[in-house]
Structures are given as structure tokens and as C-alpha cells.
Design an enzyme around this catalytic site. Structure first.
Site, PDB file in Angstrom:
ATOM      1  N   GLU A  99       0.825  -1.221   0.000  1.00 34.03           N
ATOM      2  CA  GLU A  99       0.000   0.000   0.000  1.00 34.03           C
ATOM      3  C   GLU A  99       0.854   1.263   0.000  1.00 34.03           C
ATOM      4  O   GLU A  99       0.495   2.257  -0.629  1.00 34.03           O
ATOM      5  CB  GLU A  99      -0.905   0.023   1.238  1.00 34.03           C
ATOM      6  N   VAL A 100       1.948   1.242   0.747  1.00 28.61           N
ATOM      7  CA  VAL A 100       2.781   2.451   0.860  1.00 28.61           C
ATOM      8  C   VAL A 100       4.067   2.239   0.048  1.00 28.61           C
ATOM      9  O   VAL A 100       4.832   1.309   0.316  1.00 28.61           O
ATOM     10  CB  VAL A 100       3.128   2.740   2.336  1.00 28.61           C
ATOM     11  N   HIS A 104       9.399  -1.106   3.314  1.00 29.00           N
ATOM     12  CA  HIS A 104       9.216  -1.286   4.758  1.00 29.00           C
ATOM     13  C   HIS A 104       9.116  -2.765   5.088  1.00 29.00           C
ATOM     14  O   HIS A 104       8.615  -3.563   4.301  1.00 29.00           O
ATOM     15  CB  HIS A 104       7.975  -0.553   5.266  1.00 29.00           C
ATOM     16  N   MET A 105       9.576  -3.093   6.270  1.00 30.65           N
ATOM     17  CA  MET A 105       9.495  -4.451   6.808  1.00 30.65           C
ATOM     18  C   MET A 105       8.480  -4.433   7.942  1.00 30.65           C
ATOM     19  O   MET A 105       8.595  -3.640   8.877  1.00 30.65           O
ATOM     20  CB  MET A 105      10.860  -4.859   7.360  1.00 30.65           C
ATOM     21  N   HIS A 106       7.468  -5.310   7.838  1.00 29.13           N
ATOM     22  CA  HIS A 106       6.542  -5.504   8.961  1.00 29.13           C
ATOM     23  C   HIS A 106       7.184  -6.510   9.921  1.00 29.13           C
ATOM     24  O   HIS A 106       7.755  -7.513   9.491  1.00 29.13           O
ATOM     25  CB  HIS A 106       5.227  -6.120   8.488  1.00 29.13           C
TER      26      HIS A 106
HETATM   27  P1  AMP Z   1       1.830  -2.409   3.099  1.00 30.32           P
HETATM   28  O1  AMP Z   1       0.478  -2.920   2.721  1.00 30.32           O
HETATM   29  O2  AMP Z   1       2.851  -3.499   3.211  1.00 30.32           O
HETATM   30  O3  AMP Z   1       2.279  -1.275   2.184  1.00 30.32           O
HETATM   31  O4  AMP Z   1       1.700  -1.838   4.564  1.00 30.32           O
HETATM   32  C1  AMP Z   1       1.532  -0.486   4.875  1.00 30.32           C
HETATM   33  C2  AMP Z   1       1.267  -0.402   6.355  1.00 30.32           C
HETATM   34  O5  AMP Z   1       1.428   0.926   6.755  1.00 30.32           O
HETATM   35  C3  AMP Z   1      -0.134  -0.852   6.782  1.00 30.32           C
HETATM   36  O6  AMP Z   1      -0.022  -1.931   7.702  1.00 30.32           O
HETATM   37  C4  AMP Z   1      -0.718   0.408   7.430  1.00 30.32           C
HETATM   38  O7  AMP Z   1      -1.531   0.111   8.548  1.00 30.32           O
HETATM   39  C5  AMP Z   1       0.540   1.162   7.814  1.00 30.32           C
HETATM   40  N1  AMP Z   1       0.394   2.606   7.918  1.00 30.32           N
HETATM   41  C6  AMP Z   1      -0.190   3.439   7.040  1.00 30.32           C
HETATM   42  N2  AMP Z   1      -0.101   4.712   7.465  1.00 30.32           N
HETATM   43  C7  AMP Z   1       0.574   4.677   8.645  1.00 30.32           C
HETATM   44  C8  AMP Z   1       0.990   5.669   9.589  1.00 30.32           C
HETATM   45  N3  AMP Z   1       0.728   6.977   9.398  1.00 30.32           N
HETATM   46  N4  AMP Z   1       1.660   5.269  10.688  1.00 30.32           N
HETATM   47  C9  AMP Z   1       1.915   3.962  10.895  1.00 30.32           C
HETATM   48  N5  AMP Z   1       1.567   2.980  10.039  1.00 30.32           N
HETATM   49  C10 AMP Z   1       0.892   3.334   8.928  1.00 30.32           C
END
Ligand code: AMP
Length: 123
Positions: A99-100, A104-106
């Protein structure tokens, strides 16, 4: 994919919007996910402008790569999930569900996380 400097993690890095910080150094910033999917759900992001895992692995310097992954280990220790177990996830691109568009690493833990990938299609 061209890096979009207006993405939300770039804005967090520029301190334009807040985050719940866990740790930071020259190479990474770690903070709690705003919408946690597990009792522990943190994100670790590199300081550099990389769109996704593949961009980072191909184009980051060795120092950036080592610094980032040492940061991931540091955050796992801070979160205290090493002994109980955890999962690291990097979603990449459309099929990966990213999404972003800033790499990033979860880090997820605090409960049993279930199967690695859902067998049910979201399409
Ligand atoms: P991805 O789908 O791997 O791109 O994960 C993006 C993650 O960013 C999701 O788990 C969101 O909940 C998280 N996220 C989006 N905006 C923010 C924010 N402002 N602060 C912390 N986490 C965020």
C-alpha cells in the site's frame, strides 16, 4: 516505479506527520503500525528513498543494507518477540499487496499468526 516523495512514510521521515517511534539511527526508522494486525506490529523503514524490497536490494549501498537489517534485529530485540516467534513481511508491488510505496518491513508477533498466505483469493 518512480519514488513518490509524497508517500506517507516519506512524510513521517521528514517529521511532517507523527509516528509512535520505537528506534532510529542513520539508516532506519522503526515505529508501530497505525492499524495493527497482531498484538505486536511494527514497521521498519530505511532512511533512503526506495520504493520496495527489490529496489532496496538492488540499489541501496552495502552500508544502507547492513544498517537497515541490523536495525530490524534491534527492533525485534526491543519488541521482545524473538523467543516467542514472529514474522517479518515485505509486501512488494500490486500482487504483493503493497500500500505504501516506500520500502518497509513488517514485524508481527504476540500471538500465533496462522498460515503464511491465505488460500482464499481476494479477487
Ligand atoms: P503495506 O500494505 O505493506 O504497504 O503496509 C503499509 C502499512 O502501513 C499498513 O499496515 C498500514 O496500517 C501502515 N500505515 C499506514 N499509514 C501509517 C501511519 N501513518 N503510521 C503507521 N503505520 C501506517
Amino acid at each position: 516505479m518512480t519514488y513518490d516523495p509524497s508517500n506517507i512514510f516519506a512524510r513521517i521521515l521528514r517529521s511532517e506527520i507523527p509516528c509512535k517511534k520505537i528506534a532510529e539511527d542513520t539508516y532506519f526508522l522503526a515505529f508501530h503500525d497505525v492499524s495493527p494486525r497482531a498484538p505486536v506490529h511494527a514497521l521498519v523503514i530505511p532512511k533512503g528513498a526506495f520504493t520496495d524490497a527489490h529496489d532496496f536490494h538492488k540499489n541501496a549501498t552495502s552500508a544502507e543494507i547492513v544498517g537497515f537489517y541490523k536495525g530490524v534485529a534491534q527492533v525485534v530485540d526491543i519488541l521482545g518477540v524473538h523467543n516467542s516467534g514472529f514474522r517479518q513481511i515485505c509486501n512488494c508491488g500490486v500482487n504483493g499487496g503493497q500500500e505504501v510505496p516506500h520500502y518497509h518491513m513488517h514485524i508481527l508477533g504476540g500471538r500465533k499468526l496462522g498460515p503464511m498466505v491465505s488460500v482464499v483469493s481476494d479477487e
